[in-house]
Design an enzyme around this catalytic site. Structure first.
Site, mmCIF file in Angstrom:
data_model
loop_
_atom_site.group_PDB
_atom_site.id
_atom_site.type_symbol
_atom_site.label_atom_id
_atom_site.label_comp_id
_atom_site.label_asym_id
_atom_site.label_seq_id
_atom_site.Cartn_x
_atom_site.Cartn_y
_atom_site.Cartn_z
ATOM 1 N N GLU A 1 0.833 -1.211 0.000
ATOM 2 C CA GLU A 1 0.000 0.000 0.000
ATOM 3 C C GLU A 1 0.866 1.259 0.000
ATOM 4 O O GLU A 1 0.674 2.175 -0.798
ATOM 5 C CB GLU A 1 -0.915 -0.010 1.227
ATOM 6 C CG GLU A 1 -1.503 1.340 1.606
ATOM 7 C CD GLU A 1 -1.668 1.484 3.108
ATOM 8 O OE1 GLU A 1 -0.855 2.186 3.754
ATOM 9 O OE2 GLU A 1 -2.609 0.864 3.650
ATOM 10 N N ASP B 1 -5.377 -3.669 -2.290
ATOM 11 C CA ASP B 1 -5.260 -2.214 -2.438
ATOM 12 C C ASP B 1 -3.856 -1.841 -2.880
ATOM 13 O O ASP B 1 -3.667 -1.016 -3.783
ATOM 14 C CB ASP B 1 -5.653 -1.485 -1.153
ATOM 15 C CG ASP B 1 -4.756 -1.769 0.038
ATOM 16 O OD1 ASP B 1 -4.137 -2.856 0.092
ATOM 17 O OD2 ASP B 1 -4.664 -0.912 0.934
#
Length: 335
Positions: free
Chosen positions: A56, A113
């Site tokens: 991330e 993500d």
């Protein structure tokens, strides 16, 4: 300002696109971010979490480098990420790197993500700097996301939070803060693969069912049964908190309409502006004893249309996560 003099340059006529934002002038916020969180080798340090790194954070740093037209920093972040986190067996990235551990990448599971952010940043970088190698790398990650973590469940096309551990057969676990709508839009616009549109539409529709408690807020983690029942996921606090706060950021960045943002606006406008709790339990309405970080406050200001309060001045007290949300909100307001 950490002993350095920074020159702030802005291009007043710049137009910021949703899916391929042009670079801003190199600004003070980005220089502060680089000084505070990016090592010379390209590893981004999570200063609020024992100085680990994760996919991330690498993705956020790559995005910010593109927005600031900083190719050298982009290269260093991407090269470190590709060398240390990439899993050629699945085409995605291990989610966590611990510099203090003997085995620095002990958990090889992926985080959707982080994978999405990296692919999005590569696509934007390739388009901006005319680098086909970046575009090819992004395409490979997009294909891997489709093959590894995008599934059909409960008659919907959805993205699991990671490759392993979230499909429980009779139900699945979702993290709605991983629904990065502007990235999915960019993937569709580049590839014209309808799966990205279907993923966005089905995820947006499911968000409308994730409206729990007094304010109709989603929780950080959510379970979905095959029959379509949505509930806060067992095993995680029933909170609209540090993960879920990114949901309205990505919605606003994608140009969401007022109805999609309404639960977040409703909640935040009922709270004291200078003393908004960092989280709320959506079932009990209990709240944290501490307040929104500057980065979380920036998302709130973006969503409740106090955009004039947004800036890119990173406080020396901000950790990696707050600073990342802070700068991303600043760039999203230009959309």
């Amino acid at each position: 300002m950490r002993g350095r003099i920074f020159f702030f340059m802005m291009l007043a006529t710049m137009v910021f696109s949703l899916t391929s934002p042009p670079a801003s002038a190199v600004d003070r916020g980005w220089l502060e971010y680089k000084t505070g969180f990016i090592l010379p080798n390209g590893r981004i340090v999570d200063t609020g979490n024992h100085d680990i790194s994760h996919s991330e954070g690498q993705g956020y740093g790559m995005l910010l480098a593109v927005f600031n037209d900083d190719g050298a920093t982009f290269d260093s972040i991407w090269n470190w990420t590709n060398k240390n986190l990439y899993r050629p067996d699945v085409g995605l990235f291990s989610w966590r790197y611990d510099p203090n551990a003997v085995v620095k990448v002990a958990d090889k599971n992926t985080a959707s993500d982080g994978d999405t952010l990296i692919a999005w940043a590569l696509l934007l970088a390739g388009e901006k700097w005319h680098r086909q190698d970046y575009i090819d790398a992004s395409t490979g990650i997009q294909d891997a996301l489709i093959n590894q973590v995008i599934i059909t469940f409960s008659r919907r096309t959805l993205m699991l939070p990671g490759r392993d551990g979230f499909d429980k057969n009779s139900y699945i676990i979702l993290n709605p803060s991983y629904f990065i709508f502007p990235a999915w839009k960019a993937f569709f616009q580049h590839s014209h693969r309808q799966i990205w549109n279907k993923l966005a539409m089905d995820s947006l529709g499911l968000l409308k069912k994730m409206q729990f408690g007094t304010y109709g807020l989603p929780t950080d983690w959510v379970s979905l049964t095959e029959s379509g029942v949505v509930e806060p996921a067992t095993g995680w606090p029933e909170r609209f908190s540090f993960d879920a706060v990114r949901i309205p950021l990505y919605l606003a960045w994608n140009g969401a309409d007022a109805a999609d943002l309404a639960p977040f606006v409703k909640y935040w406008k009922t709270q004291p502006y200078d003393a908004t709790p960092a989280w709320i339990n959506v079932i009990s309405n209990s709240t944290s004893s501490y307040y929104l970080s500057p980065g979380m406050s920036a998302i709130r200001d973006l969503v409740i249309n106090k955009k004039n309060d947004l800036n890119n001045n990173i406080s020396p007290k901000e950790d990696y996560y707050s600073a990342s949300l802070h700068l991303l909100s600043f760039y999203a307001k230009k959309s």
